[in-house]
Design a protein around this motif. Sequence first.
Motif, short mmCIF file in Angstrom:
data_model
loop_
_atom_site.label_atom_id
_atom_site.label_comp_id
_atom_site.label_asym_id
_atom_site.label_seq_id
_atom_site.Cartn_x
_atom_site.Cartn_y
_atom_site.Cartn_z
N SER A 33 0.81 -1.22 0.00
CA SER A 33 0.00 0.00 0.00
C SER A 33 0.85 1.27 0.00
N VAL A 34 2.14 1.12 0.27
CA VAL A 34 3.04 2.28 0.29
C VAL A 34 3.49 2.58 -1.14
N SER A 35 3.47 3.83 -1.53
CA SER A 35 3.87 4.19 -2.89
C SER A 35 5.33 3.81 -3.12
N PRO A 36 5.71 3.47 -4.34
CA PRO A 36 7.10 3.10 -4.63
C PRO A 36 8.09 4.19 -4.20
N GLU A 37 7.75 5.44 -4.42
CA GLU A 37 8.66 6.53 -4.05
C GLU A 37 8.88 6.58 -2.55
N ARG A 38 7.78 6.44 -1.78
CA ARG A 38 7.93 6.52 -0.32
C ARG A 38 8.63 5.27 0.21
N ARG A 39 8.36 4.13 -0.38
CA ARG A 39 9.05 2.91 0.03
C ARG A 39 10.56 3.07 -0.17
N TYR A 40 10.95 3.66 -1.28
CA TYR A 40 12.36 3.90 -1.56
C TYR A 40 12.96 4.84 -0.51
N GLN A 41 12.22 5.88 -0.14
CA GLN A 41 12.71 6.82 0.86
C GLN A 41 12.85 6.16 2.22
N ARG A 42 11.97 5.23 2.53
CA ARG A 42 12.10 4.49 3.80
C ARG A 42 13.38 3.67 3.83
N ILE A 43 13.69 3.02 2.71
CA ILE A 43 14.92 2.23 2.64
C ILE A 43 16.13 3.13 2.86
N ARG A 77 10.28 -10.17 -4.57
CA ARG A 77 11.55 -10.02 -5.27
C ARG A 77 11.86 -8.56 -5.61
N GLY A 78 10.83 -7.80 -6.02
CA GLY A 78 11.07 -6.40 -6.36
C GLY A 78 11.49 -5.59 -5.15
N HIS A 79 10.84 -5.84 -4.02
CA HIS A 79 11.16 -5.17 -2.77
C HIS A 79 12.60 -5.47 -2.34
N LEU A 80 12.98 -6.72 -2.41
CA LEU A 80 14.32 -7.13 -2.00
C LEU A 80 15.38 -6.61 -2.97
N GLN A 81 15.08 -6.65 -4.25
CA GLN A 81 16.05 -6.19 -5.25
C GLN A 81 16.29 -4.69 -5.12
N GLU A 82 15.25 -3.94 -4.84
CA GLU A 82 15.37 -2.49 -4.69
C GLU A 82 16.34 -2.15 -3.56
N ALA A 83 16.17 -2.81 -2.43
CA ALA A 83 17.05 -2.55 -1.28
C ALA A 83 18.49 -2.97 -1.57
N SER A 84 18.67 -4.10 -2.25
CA SER A 84 20.01 -4.59 -2.56
C SER A 84 20.74 -3.67 -3.52
N ALA A 85 20.04 -3.22 -4.56
CA ALA A 85 20.65 -2.34 -5.55
C ALA A 85 21.05 -1.01 -4.92
N LEU A 86 20.21 -0.48 -4.05
CA LEU A 86 20.50 0.78 -3.40
C LEU A 86 21.76 0.67 -2.54
N ALA A 87 21.88 -0.43 -1.80
CA ALA A 87 23.04 -0.62 -0.94
C ALA A 87 24.33 -0.78 -1.74
N THR A 88 24.29 -1.60 -2.78
CA THR A 88 25.48 -1.86 -3.58
C THR A 88 26.04 -0.58 -4.19
N ALA A 89 25.15 0.28 -4.68
CA ALA A 89 25.60 1.49 -5.36
C ALA A 89 26.00 2.60 -4.40
N GLY A 130 19.72 -18.22 -8.00
CA GLY A 130 19.84 -17.89 -9.42
C GLY A 130 19.18 -16.55 -9.74
N TRP A 131 18.08 -16.24 -9.03
CA TRP A 131 17.42 -14.95 -9.25
C TRP A 131 18.25 -13.79 -8.67
N ILE A 132 18.67 -13.98 -7.41
CA ILE A 132 19.21 -12.85 -6.67
C ILE A 132 20.71 -12.64 -6.83
N LYS A 133 21.40 -13.63 -7.35
CA LYS A 133 22.85 -13.51 -7.49
C LYS A 133 23.27 -12.24 -8.21
N PRO A 134 22.60 -11.84 -9.32
CA PRO A 134 23.03 -10.63 -10.02
C PRO A 134 22.84 -9.34 -9.22
#
Length: 332
Positions: free
Chosen positions: A149-159, A207-219, A242-246
């Motif tokens: 229910s949280v907007s993608p933008e606000r979810r990103y800001q929470r991370i 998967r989208g939620h987890l990938q977003e947090a992982s990409a933000l941290a790596t960069a 196999g999904w998350i390795k990249p």
Amino acid sequence: MSIFSLSQTDSQVQPFKGEAIDPDVTTGHLTHLSPDQQAAFSAFKDIITKARLYSPDRPHPTHDEPTLLRFLRARRFDPQKAMKQFADAEAWRKKHNVDTLYATFPVDEFERARRFYPRWTGRRDKNGLPVYVYRIASLAGPLQKELNSVSPERRYQRIVALYETMTRFVLRFCSHLPHHTAPTPISSVTTIIDLEHVSLPNLWTLRGHLQEASALATANYPETLGTIAVVNSPTFFPTVWGWIKPWFDEGTRRKVHVLGKDPGPTLRTLIDSKDLPKPYGGELDWKFEDEPALDEAAKAVLGEMPKGPVVFENDQVCRPTPPSADAAASNS
């Protein structure tokens, strides 16, 4: 007992030789730099100073040295490559107004956001790194609906706000506490990822939620992930890997260890039993939904865990200040 390490080159889960996890937490860190690494560090600081990305002056430098070294380690002590990632991260911080976002983030929303991401147990491993736990099954049901229910933008800001807490409060605070590698600062965390009662559809949904947090941290928060212990891994985990390795860089992939249904014997080689939660073979009465259970050294400094966005500066906890207020104070 089944223990695996995840190879950076193979898509399959490979056997991990031995039953102890003993990470190197000093090489490439302050007070443990080789002559070549020290020269690269000096060159890196000179490059980013000339690029006006970093100032060592003022009452306090714009960035602390542990932060700068994280970028340099992430690029294997190549000053030019580290400068590129650092510049990109600084541009990202400016684009998203990270300092203002963190300083003005509502306390109540911040506390609610903690439930969806890895949580600090309030304890540290044998090397002084804060121990985080992420129990994926806790995100199912009502919490999953709330997250959606949280907007993608606000979810990103929470991370972003939670990563700021990790780097500006938890890591600095743990560096202040007694640890056997002192005076080397603590600049990464140990994470237990619990996959008990998680189905393949659950992970696919997240998967989208987890990938977003992982990409933000790596960069933007490189080298903040230390050992990652995956516990209660299901039989389908190689498919998930196999999904998350990249999502992870090569250095992070080497830090991931997959443990069986009885992770205690291995985890206790890394974390003292008194600091390891009971569900994972320790003595600590703590579960994912709980507030941090501070140890005695932490309690002596904090009393209790502060709520909302905070930073640890000058040996004390304080609220972050918006950049505009900083500028006004400096001109007054």
